[in-house]
Design an enzyme around this catalytic site. Sequence first.
Site, PDB file in Angstrom:
ATOM      1  N   ASP A 242       0.882  -1.150   0.000  1.00  0.00           N
ATOM      2  CA  ASP A 242       0.000   0.000   0.000  1.00  0.00           C
ATOM      3  C   ASP A 242       0.930   1.214   0.000  1.00  0.00           C
ATOM      4  OD1 ASP A 242      -3.219   0.632   1.550  1.00  0.00           O
ATOM      5  OD2 ASP A 242      -2.070   1.766   0.086  1.00  0.00           O
TER       6      ASP A 242
HETATM    7  C1  GLC Z   1      -4.286   4.368  -0.442  1.00  0.00           C
HETATM    8  C2  GLC Z   1      -5.176   3.174  -0.218  1.00  0.00           C
HETATM    9  C3  GLC Z   1      -5.123   2.159  -1.319  1.00  0.00           C
HETATM   10  C4  GLC Z   1      -4.892   2.894  -2.633  1.00  0.00           C
HETATM   11  C5  GLC Z   1      -3.501   3.478  -2.569  1.00  0.00           C
HETATM   12  C6  GLC Z   1      -3.201   4.345  -3.802  1.00  0.00           C
HETATM   13  O1  GLC Z   1      -3.696   4.781   0.741  1.00  0.00           O
HETATM   14  O2  GLC Z   1      -5.038   2.497   1.025  1.00  0.00           O
HETATM   15  O3  GLC Z   1      -6.366   1.446  -1.332  1.00  0.00           O
HETATM   16  O4  GLC Z   1      -5.009   1.998  -3.720  1.00  0.00           O
HETATM   17  O5  GLC Z   1      -3.261   4.245  -1.404  1.00  0.00           O
HETATM   18  O6  GLC Z   1      -4.038   5.456  -3.809  1.00  0.00           O
END
Ligand code: GLC
Length: 715
Positions: A242
């Site tokens: 993430d």
């Molecule tokens: C965010 C989310 C994830 C997302 C990523 C990119 O913090 O937790 O679901 O795909 O970052 O935006």
Amino acid sequence: MKNYLDDTKSIPERVEDALSRMTVEEKVGMIHAQSKFSSAGVPRLGIPEIWTSDGPHGVRPEVLWDEWSQAGWTNDSCFAFPALTCLAASWDKNLSLLYGISLGEEARYRNKNVLLGPGVNIYRTPLNGRNFEYMGEDPYLSSKMVVPYIKGVQSNGVAACVKHFALNNQEVDRDKVNVNVDDRTLYEIYLPAFKAAVMEGGTWAIMGSYNLYKNEQCCHNQYLLNDILRKEWGFEGVVISDWGGAHNTLQSITNGLDMEFGTWAPGMAWGKTNNYDNYYLAKPYLAMIKSGEAGTKELDEKVRRILRLEFLTAMAKNKPFGAMVSEDHIAAGHKIATDGIVLLQNKYNVLPIDLSKAKKIAVIGENAVKMMTVGGGSSSLKAKYEISPLDGLKKRAGTQTEIVYARGYVGDASSTADGYSTGQDLKETRSADELLTEAVNLAKGADYVIFVGGLNKSEHQDSEGADRLGLELPYNQDKLISELAKVNKNLVVVNISGNAVAMPWVNEVPAIIQGWFLGSEAGNAIAAVLAGDVNPSGKLPFTFPVKLNDNGAHALGEYPGSNGQVTYNEGIFVGYRWTDKQKIKPLFSFGHGLSYTTFEYGKVTADKKEMNDADKITFTVTIKNTGTREGSEIVQLYISDLKSSLPRPVKELKGFEKVNLKAGEEKVVSITVDKAALSFFDADKHNWVAEAGDFEALIGASSADVRSKVGFKLK
Ligand code: GLC
């Protein structure tokens, strides 16, 4: 001969050939982000960059290279599909495939190689800000609904990236909370949807979650990524962190992370821009290799997986071209929305509204006009269009019925996210009392009142990064609803939310609809159901508790945890498993949903009285449409283990069939299961166990509405 470019060669052959040509710098360049949503390819060898994009229900607008703010492109307005709670509420695997194909086409058209979705984290608490992005409280329903979606997305040569693996069930302290959960609960409740995504859906990518498990970040976690994901499930795809979820170079090398994405600085720290070379899997890793502190075995393993992803996506020559906001996507989005809407209550058949007879309809509530595709965090979209409930109703009513509107309350007057604005001006100067008085007066003179309220995508509502602060509807909506109920008996409440809410007025209001975040076609879908063009058939993918303490996580007090720890004391007793065990009557139960027609169930029979381990058993029941119009019913099969050596839920969902029946039509529904449906996870044996003895199969119209049952034995 550049075999890696020859797509008549097998993928493993092409991987080894490409790998053998790459320098160590080029390999390290591939395993971390180079911009907000992309990672480097190998320009020298003609291996493309990997481009990712959010999100689970629409393709995110372009952002700047190293900023979250909008890039201001003029060609990136998407079709906004309903949120995944709505898809789950349809209980329709065919719709899930249609969803994945359609969304995958939008991502393909935008030249994305990885779609950062779907999310399948289990609905442990009604306060989790991101429940709207997921598929509810039941591992079986989530498992069945996530597989077709993945296949649909990937049929476009775009990788699905199932998230957030694992145990990301709250937003409070999401990047630092360590989740304590026993193995049985992990395997029975929180892993199944991810396991199905890998072993049945064949997902090409998976996203590690921000939180910790066994005190290791889930983005580089020996237990989840190496032991379970790869060894037990045989996952060959890519693990993506993430954004900022990696916090340690050595663990990122050894504990299963393949691609580190993030923002501004390694981990969640905020540093200078374009800091990608300083990510944990960038220069620090290269330095360890150069110094001999680290070998290149793990590096080659990571790059092999990324090259496989390249050959499946960016370098797949015969992939389709996709489409954006096509008629097919609009039709698909509309169908998913209408078929996910849940009719929760309909006393005296107030619904559907016969618009040829209704002279005047008062529409009340901010959510009748507020655009919901913007906001909520990373799933926020720049939709090509979004039909509001008010506009949908006006369009459907035409000139035959007068539609009047009053805001009723002020919720979230903002209309921007990441610098993108819906263009709505929701500023309000009047007082709450003035707004309430105006709404009540308007309601007095109307044939029907449609209140459209609920939650929205602002902080502490249905939004990423923070959880809700309570089960109650915000902005004093409860008082307004009660006042409206006093002056008009034809009151319909449409709750727009991705979460359960308390409804103290439930006995004052004849009709209640769960409206979900429905995307671009929202108003058209809501109007179609209210006017009876579509007979609602959705069923709840999660329980609506009367009060927060009717939920296991809250009753046993481990939410949101403290000092960086949260313990899932309720164990496997999540959702209806908890209310069954505690004999609590929910406000509305898991699997509940009404129709404008009625269905009669026959007596369920089993094709055998006894089964052994290797057998399958088939349950058969007739279902008849005893009403006056066509409709669909979701027949649910629950299995009850009457005697077990470990405590088990009263019953668990192990099958469902959605059947469409014309008025008067009768069909036979058969659902076949094997011993897996009888099994529980024995943590000591670290395996699934089905204990011989007596079981019951229960056929229900919901988890709380069992229509018939039949006993059988496992020898
Ligand atoms: C965010 C989310 C994830 C997302 C990523 C990119 O913090 O937790 O679901 O795909 O970052 O935006």
